[in-house]
Design a protein around this motif. Sequence first.
Motif, PDB file in Angstrom:
ATOM      1  N   ALA A  90      -6.543   7.626   2.725  1.00  0.00           N
ATOM      2  CA  ALA A  90      -7.721   6.845   2.100  1.00  0.00           C
ATOM      3  C   ALA A  90      -8.515   6.220   2.787  1.00  0.00           C
ATOM      4  N   PHE A  91      -9.151   5.588   3.471  1.00  0.00           N
ATOM      5  CA  PHE A  91      -9.455   4.857   3.545  1.00  0.00           C
ATOM      6  C   PHE A  91      -8.824   2.973   3.804  1.00  0.00           C
ATOM      7  N   GLY A  92      -8.322   3.325   5.016  1.00  0.00           N
ATOM      8  CA  GLY A  92      -7.031   1.931   5.482  1.00  0.00           C
ATOM      9  C   GLY A  92      -6.584   2.263   5.252  1.00  0.00           C
ATOM     10  N   GLY A  93      -6.212   3.772   5.355  1.00  0.00           N
ATOM     11  CA  GLY A  93      -4.594   4.588   6.271  1.00  0.00           C
ATOM     12  C   GLY A  93      -3.722   4.716   5.732  1.00  0.00           C
ATOM     13  N   LYS A  94      -4.061   4.652   3.907  1.00  0.00           N
ATOM     14  CA  LYS A  94      -2.775   5.106   3.646  1.00  0.00           C
ATOM     15  C   LYS A  94      -2.609   6.215   3.273  1.00  0.00           C
ATOM     16  N   GLY A  95      -1.113   7.544   3.132  1.00  0.00           N
ATOM     17  CA  GLY A  95      -2.132   8.454   2.433  1.00  0.00           C
ATOM     18  C   GLY A  95      -1.327   8.266   0.740  1.00  0.00           C
ATOM     19  N   VAL A  96      -2.360   9.453   0.185  1.00  0.00           N
ATOM     20  CA  VAL A  96      -2.027  10.121  -0.851  1.00  0.00           C
ATOM     21  C   VAL A  96      -1.068  10.743  -1.158  1.00  0.00           C
ATOM     22  N   ALA A  97      -0.744  11.319  -2.226  1.00  0.00           N
ATOM     23  CA  ALA A  97       0.164  12.523  -2.709  1.00  0.00           C
ATOM     24  C   ALA A  97      -0.238  12.288  -4.078  1.00  0.00           C
ATOM     25  N   ARG A  98       0.108  12.950  -5.247  1.00  0.00           N
ATOM     26  CA  ARG A  98       0.066  13.140  -6.440  1.00  0.00           C
ATOM     27  C   ARG A  98       1.693  13.127  -7.693  1.00  0.00           C
ATOM     28  N   ASP A  99       1.432  12.063  -8.297  1.00  0.00           N
ATOM     29  CA  ASP A  99       2.752  12.321  -9.046  1.00  0.00           C
ATOM     30  C   ASP A  99       2.366  12.226 -10.332  1.00  0.00           C
ATOM     31  N   ALA A 103      -2.363   9.477  -8.252  1.00  0.00           N
ATOM     32  CA  ALA A 103      -2.513   9.130  -6.971  1.00  0.00           C
ATOM     33  C   ALA A 103      -1.282   8.374  -7.534  1.00  0.00           C
ATOM     34  N   VAL A 104      -0.810   8.743  -5.944  1.00  0.00           N
ATOM     35  CA  VAL A 104       0.343   7.657  -5.404  1.00  0.00           C
ATOM     36  C   VAL A 104      -0.186   7.346  -3.991  1.00  0.00           C
ATOM     37  N   PHE A 105      -0.377   6.210  -3.090  1.00  0.00           N
ATOM     38  CA  PHE A 105      -0.743   5.785  -2.495  1.00  0.00           C
ATOM     39  C   PHE A 105       1.090   5.055  -1.042  1.00  0.00           C
ATOM     40  N   ILE A 106       0.438   5.977  -0.037  1.00  0.00           N
ATOM     41  CA  ILE A 106       2.246   5.624   0.494  1.00  0.00           C
ATOM     42  C   ILE A 106       1.711   4.996   1.639  1.00  0.00           C
ATOM     43  N   PRO A 107       1.751   3.934   2.117  1.00  0.00           N
ATOM     44  CA  PRO A 107       1.350   3.648   3.677  1.00  0.00           C
ATOM     45  C   PRO A 107       2.429   4.396   5.084  1.00  0.00           C
ATOM     46  N   PHE A 108       1.621   4.234   6.694  1.00  0.00           N
ATOM     47  CA  PHE A 108       2.312   5.007   7.056  1.00  0.00           C
ATOM     48  C   PHE A 108       2.389   6.749   7.284  1.00  0.00           C
ATOM     49  N   THR A 109       1.838   7.361   6.216  1.00  0.00           N
ATOM     50  CA  THR A 109       1.937   8.767   5.993  1.00  0.00           C
ATOM     51  C   THR A 109       0.746   9.234   6.808  1.00  0.00           C
ATOM     52  N   ILE A 110       0.671  10.797   6.747  1.00  0.00           N
ATOM     53  CA  ILE A 110      -0.377  12.023   7.273  1.00  0.00           C
ATOM     54  C   ILE A 110      -0.382  12.875   6.468  1.00  0.00           C
ATOM     55  N   GLU A 111      -1.778  13.480   6.220  1.00  0.00           N
ATOM     56  CA  GLU A 111      -1.590  14.412   5.433  1.00  0.00           C
ATOM     57  C   GLU A 111      -0.793  15.904   5.799  1.00  0.00           C
ATOM     58  N   GLY A 112       0.037  16.502   4.941  1.00  0.00           N
ATOM     59  CA  GLY A 112       0.694  17.350   4.996  1.00  0.00           C
ATOM     60  C   GLY A 112       2.386  17.158   5.234  1.00  0.00           C
ATOM     61  N   GLU A 113       2.794  15.757   5.162  1.00  0.00           N
ATOM     62  CA  GLU A 113       4.089  15.081   5.310  1.00  0.00           C
ATOM     63  C   GLU A 113       4.435  15.314   3.569  1.00  0.00           C
ATOM     64  N   LYS A 114       6.145  16.050   3.958  1.00  0.00           N
ATOM     65  CA  LYS A 114       6.913  15.525   2.632  1.00  0.00           C
ATOM     66  C   LYS A 114       7.230  14.251   2.979  1.00  0.00           C
ATOM     67  N   VAL A 115       7.323  13.747   2.117  1.00  0.00           N
ATOM     68  CA  VAL A 115       8.351  12.426   1.748  1.00  0.00           C
ATOM     69  C   VAL A 115       9.121  12.396   0.378  1.00  0.00           C
TER      70      VAL A 115
END
Length: 117
Positions: free
Chosen positions: A12-21, A25-37
């Motif tokens: 997302a704008f601002g650098g937080k990764g976006v996932a879905r639960d 929408a769940v915003f997680i800082p310091f993540t990149i698309e394609g990563e699993k956390v």
Amino acid sequence: MRIVELKIEDVAFGGKGVARDNGKAVFIPFTIEGEKVSAQIVREKKQFAEAEIVDLKETSPHRVEAPCPYFGRCGGCAYQHIDYEHQLAIKFRQVAISLPSTPRMARSDFTSAIPIV
């Protein structure tokens, strides 16, 4: 709070990764698309949630060591863990998505990102 297993879908704008639960929408800082956390939900609202990384299960090929020793603590640079070329691609996509609402501009007017250094 609870811990969830997530796959990052976008940045997302601002650098937080976006996932879905469960569709939220769940915003997680310091993540990149394609990563699993594994992430701990730290704030939950009706429309979205915010989480922090507990464990990085699968990393992106675009992940690099941040050059700044204060990365992740001072809050001044949200993209340093992403290789530069991919940073440009993410930022280009974010700008392109925001422009169609601007009169006389269309996404097709922008074909590449040229960094100003």
